[in-house]
Design a protein around this motif. Sequence first.
Motif, short mmCIF file in Angstrom:
data_model
loop_
_atom_site.label_atom_id
_atom_site.label_comp_id
_atom_site.label_asym_id
_atom_site.label_seq_id
_atom_site.Cartn_x
_atom_site.Cartn_y
_atom_site.Cartn_z
N THR A 1 2.47 -24.14 -13.99
CA THR A 1 3.49 -23.33 -13.29
C THR A 1 4.66 -24.20 -12.87
OG1 THR A 1 1.68 -21.98 -12.46
CG2 THR A 1 3.81 -21.70 -11.37
N GLY A 2 4.37 -25.35 -12.27
CA GLY A 2 5.43 -26.25 -11.83
C GLY A 2 6.18 -26.84 -13.00
N GLN A 3 5.44 -27.19 -14.04
CA GLN A 3 6.09 -27.79 -15.23
C GLN A 3 7.05 -26.80 -15.87
OE1 GLN A 3 2.45 -28.70 -17.25
NE2 GLN A 3 1.99 -30.39 -15.87
N THR A 4 6.63 -25.52 -15.94
CA THR A 4 7.46 -24.50 -16.56
C THR A 4 8.70 -24.22 -15.71
OG1 THR A 4 5.48 -23.57 -17.54
CG2 THR A 4 7.42 -22.15 -17.51
N LEU A 5 8.51 -24.19 -14.39
CA LEU A 5 9.65 -23.96 -13.50
C LEU A 5 10.68 -25.08 -13.64
CD1 LEU A 5 10.98 -22.43 -11.11
CD2 LEU A 5 9.68 -23.95 -9.58
N TRP A 6 10.22 -26.34 -13.67
CA TRP A 6 11.17 -27.46 -13.75
C TRP A 6 11.78 -27.57 -15.14
CZ3 TRP A 6 13.82 -30.20 -10.29
CH2 TRP A 6 13.49 -29.97 -8.96
N ALA A 7 11.02 -27.21 -16.16
CA ALA A 7 11.61 -27.20 -17.50
C ALA A 7 12.72 -26.15 -17.55
CB ALA A 7 10.54 -26.91 -18.55
N HIS A 8 12.48 -25.00 -16.93
CA HIS A 8 13.48 -23.94 -16.87
C HIS A 8 14.74 -24.43 -16.14
CE1 HIS A 8 15.12 -19.91 -16.11
NE2 HIS A 8 15.27 -20.31 -14.87
N HIS A 9 14.55 -25.05 -14.98
CA HIS A 9 15.71 -25.60 -14.24
C HIS A 9 16.48 -26.59 -15.13
CE1 HIS A 9 14.82 -23.85 -10.44
NE2 HIS A 9 13.84 -24.65 -10.08
#
Length: 271
Positions: A243-251
């Motif tokens: 979840t965190g990895q996907t959020l930061w990749a999105h940012h």
Amino acid sequence: MSEVHAQPAPANSLLLAQEPPAFQVVNRHGRSPFVIVVDHASARIPRVLHNLGLTATELARHIAWDIGALAVATQLSHVLDAPLIAQNYSRLVIDCNRDPRVGTSIPVMSEWTAIPGNDNLSAADREQRRVSLFEPYHAAIRSILDEREVQKQPTLILAQHSMTPIFKGVARTMSAAVLYNRNPAFAQKLAANLRAQTGLEVAENQPYFMSDETDFTVPEHADRRGLAYAEIELRQDLISDLTGQTLWAHHLVAVLRKTALEFVQSEPDFK
Ligand SMILES: [Zn+2]
């Protein structure tokens, strides 16, 4: 799609035939201007080194690798269509972001942990680590950059790292950091845009700064070619799960695209 470029290991290689090669390349011919490098992607230790005398608990910690960095970088590579080159072995064996001539290239101590397998190494031991792991990884980066130069593909280097939330007992408040030294224009724009995008504390040249003594990858591959770059540190507790990895990749995808556009408009010499 992942491709592993197995090359013949040098005669005195540390690696056994059944072990992964020194590095992996994903999306080698990606069309993005970004080329992503992950120096500290893995905690793996070559078998002949017997875990450097460390426990599995120590090897799972940030001292061995940049937790979450490869996972975020892999998402960036896929979404941006960017080549990704990642080291397959731990920085405790040899740090691919240090000049091998610097003492901390093969650390005898990391944070508060002594590394028994790095004690009293001979010059031949050090050279074996350099030729087995450090050199093939940097040669792979060099070859991709050479190829892009020939094809006149504009290139920006993104060095993806992650940082521990607590170092030597001191908590870090920043969520992310952007590091730079020479030629800082792109990295500074990126930091400002990442701050605006996330509303979070994004440090610049904190908690580390970039120098020729503490960094190798950017001076070697970006500075020598005059390429723009950014070194990004993400706090490990923010990218420890999908979840965190996907959020930061999105940012990062949003911010990298925006920053690249602004950069191209402000730098007519962008190459
Ligand atoms: Zn790192």
